[in-house]
Scaffold this motif. Sequence first.
Motif, PDB file in Angstrom:
ATOM      1  N   ASN A   1       5.428   4.718   1.843  1.00 50.87           N
ATOM      2  CA  ASN A   1       5.868   6.014   2.361  1.00 50.87           C
ATOM      3  C   ASN A   1       6.467   5.924   3.758  1.00 50.87           C
ATOM      4  N   ALA A   2       6.095   4.916   4.510  1.00 52.96           N
ATOM      5  CA  ALA A   2       6.617   4.757   5.865  1.00 52.96           C
ATOM      6  C   ALA A   2       8.125   4.515   5.875  1.00 52.96           C
TER       7      ALA A   2
ATOM      8  N   SER B   1       0.846  -1.194   0.000  1.00 57.84           N
ATOM      9  CA  SER B   1       0.000   0.000   0.000  1.00 57.84           C
ATOM     10  C   SER B   1       0.875   1.234   0.000  1.00 57.84           C
TER      11      SER B   1
ATOM     12  N   PRO C   1       0.008  10.992   1.924  1.00 57.31           N
ATOM     13  CA  PRO C   1      -1.222  10.175   1.936  1.00 57.31           C
ATOM     14  C   PRO C   1      -1.749   9.905   3.330  1.00 57.31           C
ATOM     15  N   ASP C   2      -0.895  10.008   4.354  1.00 58.84           N
ATOM     16  CA  ASP C   2      -1.348   9.737   5.719  1.00 58.84           C
ATOM     17  C   ASP C   2      -0.437  10.448   6.699  1.00 58.84           C
TER      18      ASP C   2
ATOM     19  N   LYS D   1       0.761   3.647   2.050  1.00 56.16           N
ATOM     20  CA  LYS D   1       1.168   3.917   3.426  1.00 56.16           C
ATOM     21  C   LYS D   1       2.425   3.131   3.781  1.00 56.16           C
ATOM     22  N   GLU D   2       2.445   1.882   3.414  1.00 61.41           N
ATOM     23  CA  GLU D   2       3.606   1.040   3.707  1.00 61.41           C
ATOM     24  C   GLU D   2       4.857   1.537   2.973  1.00 61.41           C
TER      25      GLU D   2
ATOM     26  N   THR E   1       1.497   9.170   9.004  1.00 64.40           N
ATOM     27  CA  THR E   1       2.825   8.534   9.152  1.00 64.40           C
ATOM     28  C   THR E   1       3.814   9.131   8.155  1.00 64.40           C
ATOM     29  N   ALA E   2       3.358   9.235   6.888  1.00 66.55           N
ATOM     30  CA  ALA E   2       4.222   9.831   5.869  1.00 66.55           C
ATOM     31  C   ALA E   2       4.498  11.289   6.188  1.00 66.55           C
TER      32      ALA E   2
END
Length: 453
Positions: free
Chosen positions: A364-365, A359, A413-414, A361-362, A416-417
């Motif tokens: 960009n983390a 994803s 996107p979130d 999120k994964e 965390t990023a």
Amino acid sequence: MNILNGNEAFSALMAGKNIMCRAAGELMEFDDLDQFPATVFAMPNYEFCIKIDFIELAGISFLKPFSIDELVADQEIYICENYSRITKCQFIPDRVEMRDAVISGFVQRDRENAANQIKAIQKALGIETEIYFQEIDYKELLAALATKNREPKKRETRKKTDVNLDVAKTVTPKGTESTDEPWGEAKNNTSEIVETHKPNSRPAFTVDEVAEIETDTDALLEKFTTQILNCTTTDAVLSIRPIFFANGHLDREHTQHLCKLTEEKLLELDPEQYAPKQIKNDHQIYIDALNVCSKVDEIETTLRGIESEGFSEDQLTEIEQAKQAKLAEFQEKVIAQANEEQYQKLLAELIERAQKAGSPKEANALYKYTVEWTEEQRKPLMSAITKRLNELNVDAPQVSEPPSLMVQIQTAPDLTALDALEIDVASRHPDIQPKLMGYVKTRRFELENGATQ
């Protein structure tokens, strides 16, 4: 050929000489210095020599003749005379004619090269004559003349005449007697000693002065000592030296004592010319050798046996400082290499995780692992993340044009990023940090309240 140790070879190299090297005690030929490591001057079990250049004249090659600084007293030399004769003899520094021959380039290292030099000169001049060879032993004939002077002589008034000590044993070709003897008086085939009287470069001694030859050692020492101490010029001192050397009643220890007196008198009369040169061990050789070491074991090899070199405490301290500086340099290289290996390992792992991210999120983390990286180090991972985001149908800039930090913040996107990007803001120029933090706050508000851009 003179064999040099490491210190002598390094000094000669600094003086512009071409140096050759080989393993000590081996039968192998000397090889050019570039075939050995730069630290060879400080390494044991190696010996050196000066590479002698060749000269070519009229198509004939011969070794470069001796220079004054290469010669020592009593060294065997070959003098090229009159373009047709070779004289083998010992080098006597006090003889002006010998020094002139050396300076003029007519003193060779062996008979073969002396012959080649004469042949080359003859060919260049368009002449061809037979080359004669003669051998002169000055010491033997000086001793013979000294013995002859000690024979009882009739008391008579004689005109003072300089006795020239230039006597020689001559070998002439075809049994003929040499008539041209510029380097000494010839000893012909009948072994007869012939005395000649020629002007000398400085006064020697007169017949009246040797009419009564002293045989008592103590009396001779006292006589020569008095003469040396009463000299007022350096020429006068130098003129006494061959006299006591030729005396057959003085032992080696006596002549050494008189030589010491002459050196002291020369120093007194002309300190600038005869002051002893200060020679000290050159510890800089070791420092230079340490600076080119590439491994720790080379340092140990370079400094092996340094305790026996006689360096002062200050010199040893400088060498130790150079050693520690080199070890610190090695340590920095090791740390830098370890950091690089760690970076490459982590980068490969993050790129692999980016390629497998399920994803946005994964993907960009992964930025959070690059906080301490430079922009250049971060580029490969950013390219991998952007590529994966495109594959996941996320609107992201092309790899060829990485998005600016502002765009990344606006499109985070979130949360965390966004947190990872906020950390990156701290590494930017202080002047633009407030503006970027404004974008962070705006995007955080949008993500927390479910707004979309």
